[in-house]
Design a protein around this motif. Structure first.
Motif, PDB file in Angstrom:
ATOM      1  N   PRO A  55       0.824  -1.205   0.000  1.00 52.04           N
ATOM      2  CA  PRO A  55       0.000   0.000   0.000  1.00 52.04           C
ATOM      3  C   PRO A  55       0.861   1.259   0.000  1.00 52.04           C
ATOM      4  O   PRO A  55       1.958   1.283   0.535  1.00 52.04           O
ATOM      5  N   SER A  56       0.331   2.307  -0.584  1.00 52.58           N
ATOM      6  CA  SER A  56       1.007   3.597  -0.589  1.00 52.58           C
ATOM      7  C   SER A  56       1.097   4.129   0.834  1.00 52.58           C
ATOM      8  O   SER A  56       0.143   4.057   1.599  1.00 52.58           O
ATOM      9  N   HIS A  88      -7.518   3.324   6.320  1.00 56.84           N
ATOM     10  CA  HIS A  88      -8.609   2.591   5.688  1.00 56.84           C
ATOM     11  C   HIS A  88      -8.670   1.167   6.225  1.00 56.84           C
ATOM     12  O   HIS A  88      -7.764   0.715   6.920  1.00 56.84           O
ATOM     13  N   ASP A 113      -4.595  -3.219  -3.762  1.00 57.45           N
ATOM     14  CA  ASP A 113      -4.865  -3.623  -2.380  1.00 57.45           C
ATOM     15  C   ASP A 113      -6.168  -4.420  -2.273  1.00 57.45           C
ATOM     16  O   ASP A 113      -6.255  -5.375  -1.499  1.00 57.45           O
ATOM     17  N   ALA A 120      -1.458   6.823   1.614  1.00 57.33           N
ATOM     18  CA  ALA A 120      -2.884   6.467   1.612  1.00 57.33           C
ATOM     19  C   ALA A 120      -3.524   6.874   2.929  1.00 57.33           C
ATOM     20  O   ALA A 120      -2.938   6.721   4.001  1.00 57.33           O
ATOM     21  N   PHE A 156      -3.940   6.056  -4.861  1.00 57.51           N
ATOM     22  CA  PHE A 156      -3.360   5.402  -3.688  1.00 57.51           C
ATOM     23  C   PHE A 156      -3.116   3.903  -3.870  1.00 57.51           C
ATOM     24  O   PHE A 156      -2.825   3.207  -2.897  1.00 57.51           O
ATOM     25  N   TYR A 180      -9.784   8.586  -5.199  1.00 63.22           N
ATOM     26  CA  TYR A 180      -8.894   7.753  -4.397  1.00 63.22           C
ATOM     27  C   TYR A 180      -8.042   6.796  -5.234  1.00 63.22           C
ATOM     28  O   TYR A 180      -7.350   5.938  -4.685  1.00 63.22           O
ATOM     29  N   PHE A 212      -5.223   1.560  -4.345  1.00 62.27           N
ATOM     30  CA  PHE A 212      -6.230   0.769  -3.653  1.00 62.27           C
ATOM     31  C   PHE A 212      -6.754  -0.386  -4.503  1.00 62.27           C
ATOM     32  O   PHE A 212      -7.212  -1.388  -3.966  1.00 62.27           O
TER      33      PHE A 212
END
Length: 165
Positions: free
Chosen positions: A2-3, A9, A100, A6, A95, A92, A97
């Motif tokens: 993950p970034s 979350h 992810d 981010a 990031f 978003y 995601f």
């Protein structure tokens, strides 16, 4: 990975036992596929959204619990699954995601009670139908192309498969 930029979350498995969360997944899908990408609503909600057929992974921000992404896992059999309806709200997408969510789906599949109780040990087949412009994304997640390109809901797609062990 993950970034690091981010926002906080979480990933939440969702099925028919959590109808409010399932509706949040559907709402994110409609925002991306129907409103943004202009797919028809009647093709977005399909038979795989019926109770007992699929599980969604909901991506939401913390602490607000705002839903911002989802992916659907369709349970074809104990050893065969299909990923689909991966989407992240436009604000978003920077990031990572999407990746992810794919990894969260893999983690869910490898640790789910259905997997543990499966009479078929070994590898789990996970297929998906990728829109052509994102085939490279799925290839980076370990998926390989299978067969020719085809039309699905008016857009060109490619079947891709990955085996999890």
């Amino acid at each position: 990975m993950p970034s690091t930029d981010a926002p906080p979350h979480e990933f939440v498995p969702v099925d028919e036992s959590t109808p409010d969360l399932l509706q949040q997944c559907i709402d994110v899908r409609i925002a991306v596929f129907v409103t943004e990408q202009e797919f028809p609503l009647d093709t977005e909600i399909d038979k795989y959204d019926n109770p007992g057929v699929s599980t969604h992974i909901l991506l939401r921000l913390l602490p607000s619990l705002e839903p911002i992404g989802t992916i659907r896992i369709t349970h074809l059999s104990p050893a065969e699954k299909k990923l689909g309806r991966l989407c992240v709200l436009k604000d978003y997408r920077n990031f990572k995601f999407g990746k992810d969510l794919v990894l969260a789906a893999h983690d869910y599949l490898l640790s789910s009670p259905q997997r543990v109780e499966s009479a078929e040990p070994g590898r789990l087949s996970v297929a998906l139908h990728s829109q052509i412009y994102v085939k490279g994304f799925y290839a980076k997640c370990g998926y390989e192309e299978v067969g020719p390109e085809f039309d699905e809901d008016g857009a060109p797609h490619q079947k891709m498969v990955r085996y999890l062990t």
